[in-house]
Design an enzyme around this catalytic site. Sequence first.
Site, PDB file in Angstrom:
ATOM      1  N   ARG A  18       0.825  -1.217   0.000  1.00 37.25           N
ATOM      2  CA  ARG A  18       0.000   0.000   0.000  1.00 37.25           C
ATOM      3  C   ARG A  18       0.851   1.254   0.000  1.00 37.25           C
ATOM      4  O   ARG A  18       0.575   2.204  -0.729  1.00 37.25           O
ATOM      5  CB  ARG A  18      -0.963   0.006   1.187  1.00 37.25           C
ATOM      6  CG  ARG A  18      -2.091  -0.995   1.033  1.00 37.25           C
ATOM      7  CD  ARG A  18      -3.010  -1.010   2.234  1.00 37.25           C
ATOM      8  NE  ARG A  18      -2.241  -1.335   3.428  1.00 37.25           N
ATOM      9  CZ  ARG A  18      -2.343  -0.720   4.602  1.00 37.25           C
ATOM     10  NH1 ARG A  18      -3.196   0.258   4.768  1.00 37.25           N
ATOM     11  NH2 ARG A  18      -1.599  -1.086   5.623  1.00 37.25           N
ATOM     12  N   ASN A  36      -6.326  -2.331   2.244  1.00 38.19           N
ATOM     13  CA  ASN A  36      -6.430  -3.777   2.425  1.00 38.19           C
ATOM     14  C   ASN A  36      -7.894  -4.182   2.469  1.00 38.19           C
ATOM     15  O   ASN A  36      -8.713  -3.503   3.103  1.00 38.19           O
ATOM     16  CB  ASN A  36      -5.772  -4.213   3.731  1.00 38.19           C
ATOM     17  CG  ASN A  36      -4.263  -4.146   3.679  1.00 38.19           C
ATOM     18  OD1 ASN A  36      -3.656  -4.147   2.617  1.00 38.19           O
ATOM     19  ND2 ASN A  36      -3.641  -4.088   4.834  1.00 38.19           N
TER      20      ASN A  36
END
Length: 80
Positions: A18, A36
């Site tokens: 990320r 996520n």
Amino acid sequence: MSRVRAVVHGRVQGVGFRAATRERLGVLGLDGEAANLPDGTVEVVATGRPDALGDLVAWLRDGPTPGRVSGVDVERSGDA
């Protein structure tokens, strides 16, 4: 404004995926986020120029190290 939603499969949680994606969004001049999902995938939503969105999708398919991407599902809207 064009938009892409990508769901990235593979070893992409807990490996800095990320953070690397957020950095790449900035490099490409895109607005967006990476999050996520409960099933172990990462969702990336980005808006901006179609060419930059195409570069993002190609980059996601390569998978930033140390993650391992096994597939990317892409939804496009606008000119993306």
